[in-house]
Design a protein around this motif. Structure first.
Motif, short mmCIF file in Angstrom:
data_model
loop_
_atom_site.label_atom_id
_atom_site.label_comp_id
_atom_site.label_asym_id
_atom_site.label_seq_id
_atom_site.Cartn_x
_atom_site.Cartn_y
_atom_site.Cartn_z
N GLU A 149 0.82 -1.21 0.00
CA GLU A 149 0.00 0.00 0.00
C GLU A 149 0.86 1.27 0.00
OE1 GLU A 149 -2.26 1.52 3.67
OE2 GLU A 149 -3.73 0.24 2.70
N VAL B 227 1.56 3.84 -3.00
CA VAL B 227 0.41 4.68 -3.35
C VAL B 227 0.13 5.69 -2.24
CG1 VAL B 227 -2.06 4.66 -3.86
CG2 VAL B 227 -0.58 2.90 -4.82
N MET B 228 0.25 5.24 -1.00
CA MET B 228 -0.05 6.14 0.12
C MET B 228 0.99 7.26 0.23
SD MET B 228 -0.12 5.31 4.19
CE MET B 228 -1.82 4.81 4.41
N ARG C 223 1.18 10.74 -1.52
CA ARG C 223 0.32 11.85 -1.10
C ARG C 223 1.09 12.89 -0.29
NH1 ARG C 223 -4.95 11.92 -3.48
NH2 ARG C 223 -5.02 9.88 -4.47
N ALA D 38 1.00 5.58 -15.34
CA ALA D 38 0.54 5.40 -13.95
C ALA D 38 -0.97 5.32 -13.83
CB ALA D 38 1.06 6.55 -13.08
N GLY D 39 -1.68 5.61 -14.92
CA GLY D 39 -3.14 5.50 -14.88
C GLY D 39 -3.84 6.82 -14.63
N LYS D 40 -3.16 7.76 -13.99
CA LYS D 40 -3.71 9.09 -13.72
C LYS D 40 -2.59 10.11 -13.82
CE LYS D 40 -6.07 9.67 -9.88
NZ LYS D 40 -6.21 9.48 -8.41
N HIS E 134 -1.14 11.14 -8.73
CA HIS E 134 -1.45 10.07 -7.78
C HIS E 134 -1.98 8.82 -8.45
CE1 HIS E 134 -1.88 13.65 -4.82
NE2 HIS E 134 -0.67 13.16 -4.76
N GLY E 135 -1.22 8.30 -9.40
CA GLY E 135 -1.58 7.05 -10.06
C GLY E 135 -1.12 5.84 -9.27
N THR E 136 -1.21 4.66 -9.92
CA THR E 136 -0.86 3.42 -9.21
C THR E 136 0.06 2.52 -10.06
OG1 THR E 136 -2.74 2.19 -10.10
CG2 THR E 136 -3.11 3.43 -8.05
N ILE F 28 4.25 -1.02 -8.78
CA ILE F 28 3.96 -1.87 -7.63
C ILE F 28 5.25 -2.58 -7.24
CG2 ILE F 28 1.51 -2.18 -8.17
CD1 ILE F 28 2.16 -4.79 -9.52
N ASN G 153 1.95 -2.30 -13.07
CA ASN G 153 0.68 -3.00 -13.32
C ASN G 153 0.17 -2.78 -14.73
OD1 ASN G 153 -0.52 -0.47 -13.30
ND2 ASN G 153 -1.40 -0.68 -11.25
N PRO H 17 -7.89 7.40 -1.17
CA PRO H 17 -6.69 7.67 -1.98
C PRO H 17 -5.60 6.60 -1.86
CG PRO H 17 -7.42 9.69 -0.94
CD PRO H 17 -8.27 8.58 -0.37
N SER H 18 -5.50 5.93 -0.72
CA SER H 18 -4.44 4.92 -0.62
C SER H 18 -5.01 3.54 -0.36
CB SER H 18 -3.45 5.30 0.48
OG SER H 18 -4.10 5.41 1.73
N GLU I 25 -6.36 -0.04 -1.43
CA GLU I 25 -6.22 -0.91 -2.58
C GLU I 25 -7.55 -1.36 -3.15
OE1 GLU I 25 -4.25 -3.82 0.22
OE2 GLU I 25 -5.02 -5.21 -1.26
N GLY J 66 -2.42 -6.04 -3.77
CA GLY J 66 -2.93 -4.68 -3.88
C GLY J 66 -2.37 -3.93 -5.08
N PHE J 67 -3.24 -3.22 -5.78
CA PHE J 67 -2.89 -2.34 -6.89
C PHE J 67 -2.35 -3.09 -8.11
CE2 PHE J 67 -2.42 0.08 -2.95
CZ PHE J 67 -3.39 1.04 -3.16
N ALA J 68 -2.57 -4.42 -8.16
CA ALA J 68 -2.12 -5.18 -9.33
C ALA J 68 -2.97 -4.85 -10.55
CB ALA J 68 -2.16 -6.68 -9.03
N VAL J 69 -4.23 -4.46 -10.33
CA VAL J 69 -5.10 -4.09 -11.46
C VAL J 69 -4.95 -2.59 -11.72
CG1 VAL J 69 -7.46 -4.00 -12.32
CG2 VAL J 69 -6.73 -5.90 -10.86
N PRO J 70 -4.58 -2.21 -12.93
CA PRO J 70 -4.33 -0.78 -13.19
C PRO J 70 -5.62 0.04 -13.21
CG PRO J 70 -4.08 -2.04 -15.21
CD PRO J 70 -4.27 -3.05 -14.10
N ILE J 71 -5.45 1.31 -12.96
CA ILE J 71 -6.57 2.25 -13.08
C ILE J 71 -7.11 2.16 -14.51
CG2 ILE J 71 -7.17 4.71 -13.11
CD1 ILE J 71 -5.00 5.08 -10.93
N GLY J 72 -8.42 2.08 -14.63
CA GLY J 72 -9.05 1.95 -15.94
C GLY J 72 -9.63 0.57 -16.15
#
Lengths: 498, 242
Positions: free
Chosen positions: A66, A69-70, A73, A173-175, A178-180, A183, A188, B99-100, B102, B211-217
């Motif tokens: 986590e 991502v956290m 911020r 990063a998807g955004k 603050h993308g993701t 990992i 991802n 925001p954080s 998963e 956690g977060f293995a699936v990308p945004i979208g």
């Protein structure tokens, strides 16, 4: 220990206290205090960071996956840097210090997109109004809107350079913020052909505009070399990471430090060994620590980070256009290191050009479209990730328990490394420009200009449109208010000035 | 088979006797917001998100039987306002840091907050102190996000036959516990194959290191709002949710 002007002499007599609070958001609020004697001589200057964030504490007890991502911020300007520094640290934790080729290139692309957008934001939106109009020019137009009116093409290039960098981040990063994407052990996602082609279509224009930005900064230096060379200038050591072969690299490398004359102080230090070389001093008047090179001690061991350090610390830049500009920059120093805070802007634009050139190279890499995204090996209890964020060297260090929860977190962010340098710059400027003078908005802005040159974190949040709020209060020893000057978020000046 | 017809927001909806308003609405692809309802498990009507007005009375759609000629109000400003208030209370009662988290993008609570246009927190945060349970080698329990829907309780009891989870305490002190002398998940026979491992609508029961293995979208609610995912909501009983 205490530096000159850090603490007033005990025999300095009656001192007036002037506070600039807040001076800007540097990971929260910062303020500058000045103590002035009866002869209007500056006796003490301090840049205080008075906010306390607490990330190192509340990350403890959270699952490690986590954290990337956290922890991003922490910042709204360069979250990618924290995202990637944490991911790099946890790559070691999950036993994958070497990523798949696709993960490596996607992460690197994300980071260079970040460098491009952040450098563009800082130079065009935040600093160009000072540089184009003058530090004490009409405050009403000393902002990006003023730049857009007077120099529409420059403002447009700044906006579109930043937008391009953010699109690179979005695709990786998807955004945009603050993308993701990263990992522990990889990424991802990779890019689709359409996404890559979309970015490729715009990159040549970005490289061209970055070249023009370097030319513009060079012209500014040439126009007023005395100002640009002397404004707040102080000598110090430099620290950054460099690639194994000495090349400039923002994503990965080994620690290198030089002294003020360019001599090597340390080199080839791996990330995991950072704590053997870098210590942090605590001072009672600031929440921000003061890092230093341990073998030199607190007095001689402090250093600058960021573009000015990186461009002079590396042996070469591995992209042709930026390397040519680096050589010209080095030549400007006539064999000496350049320590002028305003030269940060020049170095920053060379880095932006390097970032744009590198993005093009990465976009032409087939691995960018690959599907092998994550690796995992034998888990380790600890990991360190170091990256060059837009503002300088960023260190993330974590320990993880058998239950996968974080047990220790140590973050040394770029602005922290630059704590002592920013204090020095403010002291020089205070002595150069404020000694014996009546307070005006333009003089106050000189202090802001010095701080801004270092591009402290979160600065855009307050003065993206010239909206850095300021408050200066002049008090006598008894604490009675003698004079007050305020600048609101809208740039309006109010207060007594008789 | 005996059938009847009711009106939901003026639209005739036929049903089989014995069906609840929720079941009939689902079959007719009409979305009624809900959290504790799941087509696979016995309804319990605790979250109250599915509150509708049936013949002038506020009732839980998941527990109220459909009746012939019944007039049901569902998607109205009054009801959605009340549902939004319920969501705002759920958000402040736990520690929901989207925001954080998963689960973000796959979370029904978050999806409903978007669906019902919850734009502000409104109430004071409780900030409860709820330590996570990371004792199990493959699962993490983050109690901060629990909304007391009891889906894991029902799944573990009714499907898995294990009774791993239960609610303890009363009123505002009610909370999810693990049925082990130590209170730790590691001391139960909970496993990845359990139905209870895959029913949490929020981010409490999490498979570790995923956690977060699936990308945004590509997350459940990234592209399509929950209110337009009727087929997916209805299909939950047909497959184990991975």
């Amino acid at each position: 220990m205490s530096f000159e002007l850090e603490t007033a002499r005990a025999d300095a007599g009656n001192l007036r206290r002037v506070a600039i609070d807040p001076v800007s958001r540097v990971e929260g609020h910062g303020k500058v205090t000045l103590l002035i004697d009866d002869n209007d001589e500056i006796q003490q200057v301090r840049l205080h960071i008075v906010e306390f964030r607490g990330f190192e504490k509340f990350i403890q007890g959270r699952p490690y996956w986590e954290v990337p991502v956290m922890v991003q911020r922490l910042c709204g300007i360069c979250p990618v840097s924290h995202h990637l520094a944490a991911s790099k640290a946890f790559d070691h934790v999950v036993g994958a210090p070497v990523l798949t080729p696709t993960a490596a290139v996607v992460r690197r692309l994300m980071h260079y997109g970040q460098m491009l957008q952040s450098h563009a934001l800082h130079f065009f939106h935040l600093s160009s109004p000072d540089l184009l109009f003058g530090f004490a020019s009409d405050v009403g137009r000393r902002n990006i809107v003023g730049v857009a009116a007077a120099y529409p093409e420059i403002a447009k290039q700044g906006v579109l350079l930043r937008k391009y960098g953010q699109e690179v981040i979005r695709h990786t990063a998807g955004k945009r913020i603050h993308g993701t994407g990263a990992i522990p052990g990889g990424v991802n996602r990779s890019l689709t052909v359409d996404e890559r082609d979309e970015l490729l279509a715009g990159i040549d224009q970005m490289i061209a505009w970055s070249r023009e930005a370097v030319v513009m900064v060079k012209r500014l230096h040439a126009t007023d070399p005395v100002l640009y060379d002397d404004f707040g200038t102080f000598r110090s050591n430099l620290l950054s990471i460099v690639r194994d072969d000495g090349a400039l690299d923002f994503y990965d490398g080994v620690l290198r430090a030089r002294d003020a004359d360019g001599g090597i102080l340390l080199d080839g230090v791996e990330a995991k060994d950072y704590h053997q070389w870098i210590g942090e001093e605590v001072k009672p008047w600031s929440y921000m620590k003061f890092p230093f090179l341990k073998h030199l001690g607190t007095e001689a061991g402090w250093y600058k980070v960021g573009p000015l350090a990186r461009v002079q610390n590396c042996d070469f830049i591995p992209s042709p256009l930026a390397e040519a500009e680096r050589r010209e920059f080095i030549d400007y120093g006539k064999g000496q290191l350049i320590h002028a805070p305003l030269a940060y802007h020049w170095a920053r634009m060379i880095e932006m050009l390097y970032a744009a050139e590198t993005i093009k190279t990465l976009l032409q890499t087939d691995d960018l479209l690959g599907g092998d995204l994550v690796r995992e090996g034998a888990h380790q209890p600890e990991g360190v990730g170091i990256i060059e964020a837009p503002r300088g060297t960023l260190i993330h260090h974590y320990a993880v328990g058998d239950d996968d929860l974080v047990t220790m977190c140590n973050l040394i962010v770029s602005t922290t490394h630059n704590n002592q340098p920013m204090n020095e710059a403010v002291r020089r400027v205070a002595r150069q420009y404020l000694n014996g003078r009546k307070l005006t908005e333009g003089l106050l802005n000189h202090i802001e200009v010095a701080i801004r040159a270092f591009d402290p974190c979160l600065s855009c949040a307050t003065h993206a449109l010239g909206k850095m709020p300021l408050q200066v209060v002049l008090q006598d020893r008894a604490g009675s208010e003698l004079d007050r000057l305020e600048k609101t978020g809208a740039g309006e000046i109010s207060g007594r000035r008789e | 088979m005996t059938t009847g017809t009711m009106l939901i927001d003026g639209v005739p909806v036929s049903f089989e006797y014995g069906q609840t308003i929720m079941e009939a609405a689902m079959a007719a692809k009409i979305f009624i917001p809900h959290l504790c309802h799941h087509p696979e498990f016995t309804p319990q009507g605790s979250c109250k998100l599915c509150t509708v007005k049936a013949s002038g009375r506020y009732v839980s759609a998941c527990t109220m039987s459909a009746k012939d000629g019944m007039e049901v109000e569902n998607n109205t400003p009054d009801l959605n306002d009340k549902r939004r208030t319920l969501l705002q209370m759920l958000f402040v009662e736990g520690n929901h840091f989207c925001p954080s988290c998963e689960k973000s993008g796959n979370c029904m609570l978050q999806a409903l907050a978007y669906e019902l246009e919850m734009l502000s927190p409104r109430f004071e945060q409780f900030f409860p102190n709820r330590p996570v349970d990371a004792s199990h080698p493959d699962f993490l329990l983050d109690f901060n996000r629990c909304i007391l829907c009891e889906l894991c309780v029902r799944a573990s009891r009714d499907v898995d036959g294990k009774n791993v989870f239960a609610l303890a305490g009363r009123g505002i002190h009610k909370h999810l516990i693990v049925n082990a002398r130590s209170g730790q998940l590691a001391d139960t026979d909970f496993s990845l194959q359990d139905r209870a491992a895959h029913v949490c609508p929020v981010g409490v029961i999490l498979e570790k290191r995923k956690g977060f293995a699936v990308p945004i979208g590509q997350r459940q609610y990234d592209e399509t709002p929950i209110g337009q995912q009727m087929d997916e909501l209805a299909a939950r009983s047909a497959k184990a949710e991975e």
